[in-house]
Design an enzyme around this catalytic site. Structure first.
Site, mmCIF file in Angstrom:
data_model
loop_
_atom_site.group_PDB
_atom_site.id
_atom_site.type_symbol
_atom_site.label_atom_id
_atom_site.label_comp_id
_atom_site.label_asym_id
_atom_site.label_seq_id
_atom_site.Cartn_x
_atom_site.Cartn_y
_atom_site.Cartn_z
ATOM 1 N N LYS A 66 -10.759 -10.186 -4.187
ATOM 2 C CA LYS A 66 -9.538 -10.353 -3.573
ATOM 3 C C LYS A 66 -9.410 -8.933 -2.247
ATOM 4 O O LYS A 66 -8.668 -9.030 -1.493
ATOM 5 C CB LYS A 66 -8.487 -9.770 -4.565
ATOM 6 N N ASP A 130 -14.904 -5.949 1.415
ATOM 7 C CA ASP A 130 -13.945 -4.790 2.012
ATOM 8 C C ASP A 130 -14.650 -3.656 2.169
ATOM 9 O O ASP A 130 -14.512 -2.689 2.773
ATOM 10 C CB ASP A 130 -12.853 -4.748 0.815
ATOM 11 N N ILE A 131 -15.730 -3.553 0.850
ATOM 12 C CA ILE A 131 -16.319 -2.253 1.003
ATOM 13 C C ILE A 131 -17.794 -2.175 0.367
ATOM 14 O O ILE A 131 -18.090 -2.942 -0.505
ATOM 15 C CB ILE A 131 -15.416 -1.125 -0.061
ATOM 16 N N ASP A 133 -20.603 -0.064 -1.586
ATOM 17 C CA ASP A 133 -20.991 1.649 -2.242
ATOM 18 C C ASP A 133 -22.339 1.452 -2.830
ATOM 19 O O ASP A 133 -23.172 1.857 -2.465
ATOM 20 C CB ASP A 133 -19.719 2.218 -3.159
ATOM 21 N N THR A 134 -22.243 0.801 -4.249
ATOM 22 C CA THR A 134 -23.479 0.786 -4.952
ATOM 23 C C THR A 134 -24.696 -0.142 -4.470
ATOM 24 O O THR A 134 -25.746 -0.068 -4.362
ATOM 25 C CB THR A 134 -23.387 0.451 -6.315
ATOM 26 N N GLY A 135 -23.923 -1.359 -3.588
ATOM 27 C CA GLY A 135 -24.898 -2.355 -2.977
ATOM 28 C C GLY A 135 -24.972 -3.447 -4.080
ATOM 29 O O GLY A 135 -25.657 -4.542 -3.511
ATOM 30 N N THR A 137 -22.933 -5.438 -5.749
ATOM 31 C CA THR A 137 -22.068 -6.644 -5.643
ATOM 32 C C THR A 137 -22.577 -7.396 -4.478
ATOM 33 O O THR A 137 -22.663 -8.799 -4.336
ATOM 34 C CB THR A 137 -20.646 -6.243 -5.535
ATOM 35 N N LYS A 161 -19.264 3.343 2.080
ATOM 36 C CA LYS A 161 -19.045 4.754 1.432
ATOM 37 C C LYS A 161 -20.375 5.259 1.464
ATOM 38 O O LYS A 161 -21.465 4.804 1.189
ATOM 39 C CB LYS A 161 -18.665 4.377 -0.051
ATOM 40 N N LYS A 181 -14.865 9.083 -1.750
ATOM 41 C CA LYS A 181 -13.484 9.391 -2.461
ATOM 42 C C LYS A 181 -12.937 8.021 -2.920
ATOM 43 O O LYS A 181 -13.282 6.970 -2.311
ATOM 44 C CB LYS A 181 -12.555 9.946 -1.405
#
Length: 214
Positions: A66, A130-131, A133-135, A137, A161, A181
């Site tokens: 989403k 959207d973002i 970070d860990t990669g 997904t 991030k 953050k």
């Protein structure tokens, strides 16, 4: 072609009181890191970069729900303008990927709407998320698309991030690089709250505790 991303410094936060924040989120945010107007300006430029890279080719945009719904809507609008002279069509599709609970990744990734992926077989796909970070997904989604028979993929990310990646993934078009953050707003949520917030903000400790699932 080198694509320049906008980098938000580690210590950059604007005061919440300087912005129009919904009353329901009073006390839940510690600062604004990216105002909504700046997001829209970057998305406009990102659309031009994407069009310059892909050119007059048929392209399917895949929205990862989403969290990316606001980013996706703005990007489609700007890409439509940027591709006004293109003779090849642009199509849109949607998929839902869930990997988060509270502040950290569960390590379990669910992809919902897989039946739609058959329609992408043999196509060039721009994955809009959207973002990163860990990669994990994004890596699973890109692998799934490849297994489905997608010809070529690019990624368009609202946020990247600055954290250690567990899996290296391509970040072809990135609007903003942000510090480590916990942020919400512009479609990004914390336990389904804050998606309606226009600005991208940092959660306050009291806000995190308030909406934490027990």
């Amino acid at each position: 072609m080198t694509h320049v991303r906008a980098v938000i410094p580690d210590d950059f936060e604007l005061p919440v009181e300087a912005f129009d924040i919904p009353l329901c989120y009073q006390g839940d945010l510690s600062g604004v890191v990216i105002p909504e107007g700046l997001v829209r300006d970057r998305v406009r430029r990102l659309a031009k970069d994407i069009n310059a890279e892909i050119g007059n080719k048929p392209i399917a945009l895949l929205c990862v729900l989403k969290g990316s719904y606001k980013f996706f809507t703005a990007l489609v609008e700007e890409l439509t303008n940027a591709r006004s002279a293109c003779t090849e069509p642009m199509t849109v599709d949607f998929i839902r990927v869930k990997s988060y609970e509270d502040q950290s990744s569960t390590g379990q990734i669910q992809i919902m709407g897989l039946s739609n992926l058959d329609e992408l077989k043999g196509k060039s796909v721009l994955v809009v998320d959207d973002i990163s970070d860990t990669g994990r997904t994004l890596a699973k989604l890109l692998t799934t698309l490849k297994e489905t028979g997608v010809e070529k993929t690019w990624t368009a990310l609202l946020l990247s991030k600055r954290v250690k990646r567990f899996v290296d993934v391509p970040e072809d078009f990135v609007a903003f690089e942000i510090p480590d953050k916990f942020i919400v707003g512009y479609g990004l949520d914390y336990n389904q709250k804050f998606r309606d917030l226009g600005h991208i903000c940092v959660m306050s400790p009291s806000g995190i505790e308030k909406y934490k699932t027990h």
